[in-house]
Design an enzyme around this catalytic site. Structure first.
Site, PDB file in Angstrom:
ATOM      1  N   LYS A 101      51.255  63.545  46.176  1.00 29.04           N
ATOM      2  CA  LYS A 101      52.115  62.083  45.533  1.00 29.04           C
ATOM      3  C   LYS A 101      49.762  61.993  45.451  1.00 29.04           C
ATOM      4  O   LYS A 101      49.786  61.841  47.187  1.00 29.04           O
ATOM      5  CB  LYS A 101      52.381  61.193  46.195  1.00 29.04           C
ATOM      6  CG  LYS A 101      51.928  60.400  45.912  1.00 29.04           C
ATOM      7  CD  LYS A 101      53.288  58.936  46.256  1.00 29.04           C
ATOM      8  CE  LYS A 101      53.442  57.486  46.006  1.00 29.04           C
ATOM      9  NZ  LYS A 101      54.353  56.705  45.671  1.00 29.04           N
ATOM     10  N   ARG A 123      53.350  48.744  40.075  1.00 26.44           N
ATOM     11  CA  ARG A 123      52.658  47.682  41.423  1.00 26.44           C
ATOM     12  C   ARG A 123      53.342  46.045  40.898  1.00 26.44           C
ATOM     13  O   ARG A 123      53.308  45.840  41.585  1.00 26.44           O
ATOM     14  CB  ARG A 123      51.181  47.936  42.155  1.00 26.44           C
ATOM     15  CG  ARG A 123      51.454  49.415  42.856  1.00 26.44           C
ATOM     16  CD  ARG A 123      50.156  49.559  43.433  1.00 26.44           C
ATOM     17  NE  ARG A 123      49.772  51.537  43.498  1.00 26.44           N
ATOM     18  CZ  ARG A 123      48.820  51.445  44.399  1.00 26.44           C
ATOM     19  NH1 ARG A 123      47.403  50.727  44.138  1.00 26.44           N
ATOM     20  NH2 ARG A 123      48.605  52.785  44.356  1.00 26.44           N
ATOM     21  N   LYS A 160      44.868  53.031  49.683  1.00 19.31           N
ATOM     22  CA  LYS A 160      46.349  54.173  49.668  1.00 19.31           C
ATOM     23  C   LYS A 160      45.573  55.479  50.286  1.00 19.31           C
ATOM     24  O   LYS A 160      46.444  56.758  50.673  1.00 19.31           O
ATOM     25  CB  LYS A 160      46.708  54.754  49.211  1.00 19.31           C
ATOM     26  CG  LYS A 160      48.322  53.256  48.594  1.00 19.31           C
ATOM     27  CD  LYS A 160      49.493  53.423  48.169  1.00 19.31           C
ATOM     28  CE  LYS A 160      50.480  52.104  47.914  1.00 19.31           C
ATOM     29  NZ  LYS A 160      51.638  52.206  47.858  1.00 19.31           N
ATOM     30  N   LYS A 204      52.807  63.998  41.691  1.00 23.88           N
ATOM     31  CA  LYS A 204      52.795  62.582  41.042  1.00 23.88           C
ATOM     32  C   LYS A 204      51.570  62.364  41.744  1.00 23.88           C
ATOM     33  O   LYS A 204      50.535  62.338  41.874  1.00 23.88           O
ATOM     34  CB  LYS A 204      54.051  61.733  41.523  1.00 23.88           C
ATOM     35  CG  LYS A 204      53.669  60.461  41.583  1.00 23.88           C
ATOM     36  CD  LYS A 204      54.379  59.276  42.265  1.00 23.88           C
ATOM     37  CE  LYS A 204      54.232  57.895  41.599  1.00 23.88           C
ATOM     38  NZ  LYS A 204      55.034  56.881  43.199  1.00 23.88           N
ATOM     39  N   SER A 218      53.851  55.656  35.719  1.00 25.93           N
ATOM     40  CA  SER A 218      53.875  54.229  34.604  1.00 25.93           C
ATOM     41  C   SER A 218      51.946  53.910  33.795  1.00 25.93           C
ATOM     42  O   SER A 218      51.911  53.577  32.957  1.00 25.93           O
ATOM     43  CB  SER A 218      54.525  52.839  35.182  1.00 25.93           C
ATOM     44  OG  SER A 218      52.938  52.947  36.852  1.00 25.93           O
ATOM     45  N   TYR A 224      59.476  56.620  31.906  1.00 20.68           N
ATOM     46  CA  TYR A 224      59.774  55.418  31.114  1.00 20.68           C
ATOM     47  C   TYR A 224      60.147  55.988  30.069  1.00 20.68           C
ATOM     48  O   TYR A 224      60.690  54.761  29.505  1.00 20.68           O
ATOM     49  CB  TYR A 224      58.536  54.691  31.663  1.00 20.68           C
ATOM     50  CG  TYR A 224      58.488  54.676  33.192  1.00 20.68           C
ATOM     51  CD1 TYR A 224      58.987  53.522  33.719  1.00 20.68           C
ATOM     52  CD2 TYR A 224      57.744  55.288  33.624  1.00 20.68           C
ATOM     53  CE1 TYR A 224      58.314  52.971  35.243  1.00 20.68           C
ATOM     54  CE2 TYR A 224      56.964  54.958  35.308  1.00 20.68           C
ATOM     55  CZ  TYR A 224      58.032  54.050  35.729  1.00 20.68           C
ATOM     56  OH  TYR A 224      57.912  53.716  37.596  1.00 20.68           O
TER      57      TYR A 224
HETATM   58  C1  PBG Z   1      55.093  53.627  46.109  1.00 21.38           C
HETATM   59  C2  PBG Z   1      55.466  54.209  45.239  1.00 21.38           C
HETATM   60  C3  PBG Z   1      54.447  53.687  43.886  1.00 21.38           C
HETATM   61  C4  PBG Z   1      55.335  54.227  42.230  1.00 21.38           C
HETATM   62  C5  PBG Z   1      56.279  55.032  42.915  1.00 21.38           C
HETATM   63  N1  PBG Z   1      56.537  54.766  44.545  1.00 21.38           N
HETATM   64  C6  PBG Z   1      53.284  53.442  43.730  1.00 21.38           C
HETATM   65  C7  PBG Z   1      52.522  53.306  44.839  1.00 21.38           C
HETATM   66  O1  PBG Z   1      52.066  54.085  45.272  1.00 21.38           O
HETATM   67  O2  PBG Z   1      51.587  52.603  45.212  1.00 21.38           O
HETATM   68  C8  PBG Z   1      54.827  54.697  41.014  1.00 21.38           C
HETATM   69  C9  PBG Z   1      55.525  54.758  40.455  1.00 21.38           C
HETATM   70  C10 PBG Z   1      54.697  54.604  39.156  1.00 21.38           C
HETATM   71  O3  PBG Z   1      53.091  54.036  38.732  1.00 21.38           O
HETATM   72  O4  PBG Z   1      55.262  54.552  37.673  1.00 21.38           O
HETATM   73  N2  PBG Z   1      56.410  53.932  47.464  1.00 21.38           N
END
Ligand code: PBG
Length: 323
Positions: free
Chosen positions: A194, A204, A216, A247, A273, A312
């Site tokens: 990730k 978010r 992060k 991801k 997203s 999505y």
């Molecule tokens: C956080 C989490 C995130 C997403 C899924 N779980 C965002 C992040 O790490 O800030 C993002 C998914 C998306 O953007 O569709 N635990």
């Protein structure tokens, strides 16, 4: 010229016959956002066509999705600010509305595959995936919290738990906690590679879960790295993950391909997203044709090696297929 590749493209029937990859609804997981309350269906402005649902409306939405062939869902909670704290205690509280919703969904639709999110950020007053002390994310304290959250989610009936936090050692730690508490059959879909990506913005917004301070980058991976994804995958597989995930997806097709060729377990890709929002925005502007561009994006992720695609677009794709 005795080799003419165009011969295999000369008709629709032939093109279909020689087609190498296929996307089906069986490959897709549909993300759903849950809020507490009744009769709520609010559109996420940066992710058109996606909503925050209260449980009553969410159940209707799931029923609709099932009727067009979708079987897998990943559920995320939007937690009111007043329930957030430094240690994410609400995440495993017995009256947590997310856990109650999971129970209800599995009671009404036992046939679906329901996937959770294991991370502190929706519940954390700091908006981070881990426990924060003096601006630092403390790995091993976070593991204890994640394990409590995971056991509570397993108790609620989730089929898969999805640790999305990127703490070191969390898959093994959660696996042990599940086994010790009698949840040997609860599976883990680990967010293995990730990345610290700019493409999570609309998510978010949907959950109001952006970090209050900093970014992060001390736990999510550097977008410049690829070998490191293999190390993460090796750890997750040894620690007991059932599915490993990359991801984002579209910007990281090379990572999907590397994991697919190096590991024997199913690979999931999270078409996040921001990646979906970008395509939607271009389609809404009339710059791209949604009906063609959207399935092409999903096909690219499949072709790169993903067995499972979290997107999505799952509902629209299923709708197009069912016509
Ligand atoms: C956080 C989490 C995130 C997403 C899924 N779980 C965002 C992040 O790490 O800030 C993002 C998914 C998306 O953007 O569709 N635990």
């Amino acid at each position: 010229m005795n080799i003419r590749p165009r011969r295999n493209r000369k008709s629709e029937a032939i093109r279909r016959m020689v087609q190498e990859n296929h996307v089906t609804v069986n490959d897709l997981v549909y993300p759903l956002f849950l809020v507490d309350g009744k009769n709520i269906k609010e559109e996420v402005s940066s992710l058109p066509g996606n909503y925050r649902f209260s449980l009553d409306n969410l159940l209707k939405e799931i029923e609709n999705c099932i009727s067009i062939g979708l079987k897998s869902f990943i559920l995320f909670p939007s937690i009111p600010e007043e329930l957030k704290d430094k240690t994410a205690t609400y995440s495993y509280s017995p009256d947590n509305f997310y856990l109650k919703a999971a129970r209800e969904i599995k009671k009404l639709f036992p046939e679906v595959c329901l996937i959770s999110d294991v991370a502190m950020d929706p519940y954390s007053s700091d908006g981070h995936d881990g426990y924060v002390e003096g601006g630092e994310i403390i790995n091993d304290i976070t593991l204890e919290i994640l394990a409590k959250m995971a056991v509570a989610q397993a108790q609620a009936g989730f089929d898969f738990l999805g640790p999305s936090d990127m703490m070191d050692g969390r898959v093994g730690f959660i696996r042990n906690a599940l086994d010790e508490n009698g949840f040997k059959n609860t599976s883990i879909m680990s967010y293995t590679a990730k990345y610290a990506s700019a493409f999570y913005g609309p998510f978010r917004d949907a959950l109001d879960s952006a970090p209050k301070d900093g970014d992060k980058k001390t736990y999510q991976m550097n977008p410049a790295n690829s070998d490191e994804a293999l190390l993460e995958a090796e750890l997750d597989v040894t620690e007991g993950a059932d599915v490993i995930m990359v991801k984002p997806a579209l910007n990281y097709l090379d990572i999907i391909f590397r994991l697919k060729t190096n590991f024997e377990i199913p690979i999931a890709a999270y078409h996040v997203s921001g990646e979906c929002a970008m395509l939607m925005a271009a389609c809404q502007n009339g710059w791209l044709d949604y009906k063609i561009a959207m399935p092409e994006a999903l096909m690219s992720i499949k072709r790169a090696g993903a067995d499972i695609i979290i997107t999505y677009f799952a509902k629209d794709f299923a709708q197009m297929q069912s016509k």
